[in-house]
Design a protein around this motif. Structure first.
Motif, PDB file in Angstrom:
ATOM      1  N   UNK A  36       1.061  -1.353  -0.027  1.00  0.00           N
ATOM      2  CA  UNK A  36       0.073   0.096   0.037  1.00  0.00           C
ATOM      3  C   UNK A  36       0.795   1.310   0.020  1.00  0.00           C
ATOM      4  N   UNK A  37       1.868   1.140  -0.701  1.00  0.00           N
ATOM      5  CA  UNK A  37       2.578   2.550  -0.947  1.00  0.00           C
ATOM      6  C   UNK A  37       3.210   2.510  -2.474  1.00  0.00           C
ATOM      7  N   UNK A  38       4.058   3.469  -2.699  1.00  0.00           N
ATOM      8  CA  UNK A  38       4.604   3.719  -4.031  1.00  0.00           C
ATOM      9  C   UNK A  38       6.198   3.468  -3.675  1.00  0.00           C
ATOM     10  N   UNK A  39       6.750   2.647  -4.642  1.00  0.00           N
ATOM     11  CA  UNK A  39       8.020   2.445  -4.683  1.00  0.00           C
ATOM     12  C   UNK A  39       8.662   1.988  -5.915  1.00  0.00           C
ATOM     13  N   UNK A  40      10.007   1.389  -6.087  1.00  0.00           N
ATOM     14  CA  UNK A  40      10.300   0.960  -7.069  1.00  0.00           C
ATOM     15  C   UNK A  40       9.920  -0.342  -7.584  1.00  0.00           C
TER      16      UNK A  40
END
Length: 365
Positions: free
Chosen positions: A130-134
């Protein structure tokens, strides 16, 4: 005493007849040998497929499908996940970062393939955490976490996946006797054991498995987009070599490499359905890439995707799968033409996902 009259000799077969008989015998032996080899190869393929089949994966179908697809009749997608699960990394195959991500969308009617490379440093929303990442980090949550991330990013179902480690890649290329690629620049790169033993000169040449892997992985002399293009080039070279008649006798070694170093949710019978794409030789493969820009504003490198270009890519992939609808399709001729030629009947696409996808995107900008 013979029955031949005095002075008579038994006629010897003519030279032409001897050649004809010998040729017929050789042809018969070849037919029998080829048939035996083909039967044995089929059994070996089934054994390799059973070894590669991921029995622990409970994902029966994509959540974006209302029903499971049938490769013989439906347009389908396949996600290729390349991982480094070496002992040095110590993370295991299911919790390693993905080093390469390629999505192939196959159109059953045209027998065409659109192949998309997804840069490993793309900054995307990862549903599992539940987050943005690579996107490379998505695989730390397992293969299904990567699949969910790709589906959320591209708004298309991922029907099948192949997860290969470096050993599989090397052994497949070596089993084919190497593949021909165009090396773009002089390369001095690490091998699969992180030792600097790979040295290549620029130009068209045949590379072995270790060299092909180094060429696919290197990131120092160009961008993530060009890295994806190199991976597409190598995959196309493997497909071309594998679909050639000369590779028929090498399939047993390829199957052994695949069975020992790969996992997939595709059964043996489903695999056989895809032979239609290569039985006439190399299929029509169109390479795609995700446009974006480099971002180091946070002190960490990310590849920021260009939103309008992403939507355009989504529509191309959806058109290839026969999933174009009025709300998401643009008015480009390519998308319209593809939608006209694809059959959406039986595809089992879940149209309700569209609003959920858009909501997720809006909540995670």
């Amino acid at each position: 005493m013979t029955n031949l009259r005095m002075g008579q000799r038994k006629k010897k077969p003519s030279k032409k007849k001897l050649i004809l008989r010998t040729s017929l015998i050789l042809i018969a032996l070849m037919v029998v040998s080829t048939g035996t080899y083909a039967y044995w190869l089929t059994k070996k393929a089934e054994e390799a497929a059973n070894n590669a089949y991921d029995k622990d994966n409970t994902r029966v179908k994509s959540d974006l499908r209302e029903s499971a697809v049938k490769p013989m009749t439906d347009n389908v997608s396949i996600l290729f996940v390349g991982i480094d699960d070496s002992e040095k990394r110590g993370q295991g195959s299911e919790h390693s970062r993905s080093d390469a991500l390629l999505l192939a969308t196959l159109n059953n009617k045209s027998k065409s393939v659109k192949l998309l490379s997804i840069p490993r440093d793309s900054y995307v929303y990862i549903p599992n955490v539940d987050k943005k990442d690579k996107i490379t980090h998505a695989h730390l949550g397992g293969t299904n976490a990567t699949i969910d991330t790709v589906e959320n990013l591209l708004n298309v179902p991922v029907d099948y996946y192949y997860r290969l480690n470096f050993d599989a890649f090397i052994e497949i290329v070596d089993a084919l006797g190497g593949v021909e690629v165009d090396v773009p620049y002089e390369l001095h790169e690490l091998d699969e054991n992180d030792k600097r033993t790979v040295n290549l000169k620029p130009g068209l040449q045949t590379v072995n498995g270790r060299e092909a892997l180094a060429l696919a992985r290197t990131r120092k002399q160009d961008s993530d987009i060009q890295r994806g293009e190199r991976q597409q080039m190598i995959l196309a070279a493997i497909l071309k070599k594998a679909s050639s008649v000369t590779s028929f006798t090498k399939y047993d070694n390829i199957l052994e490499a695949v069975g020992n170093n790969m996992k997939t949710n595709m059964t043996f019978n489903e695999m056989k359905s895809f032979f239609e794409y290569i039985k006439g030789g190399m299929p029509n493969v169109e390479s795609l890439s995700l446009k974006g820009s480099d971002d180091t504003s946070t002190g960490i490198y990310y590849y920021q995707l260009d939103e309008p270009a992403l939507v355009e890519t989504q529509n191309i992939l959806r058109a290839q799968l026969g999933l174009i609808d009025n709300n998401l399709a643009d008015n480009s001729g390519e998308a319209d033409n593809a939608a006209d030629t694809n059959n959406t009947e039986g595809s089992g696409y879940n149209s309700d996902y569209k609003s959920n996808y858009q909501s997720d995107n809006n909540n995670n900008q």
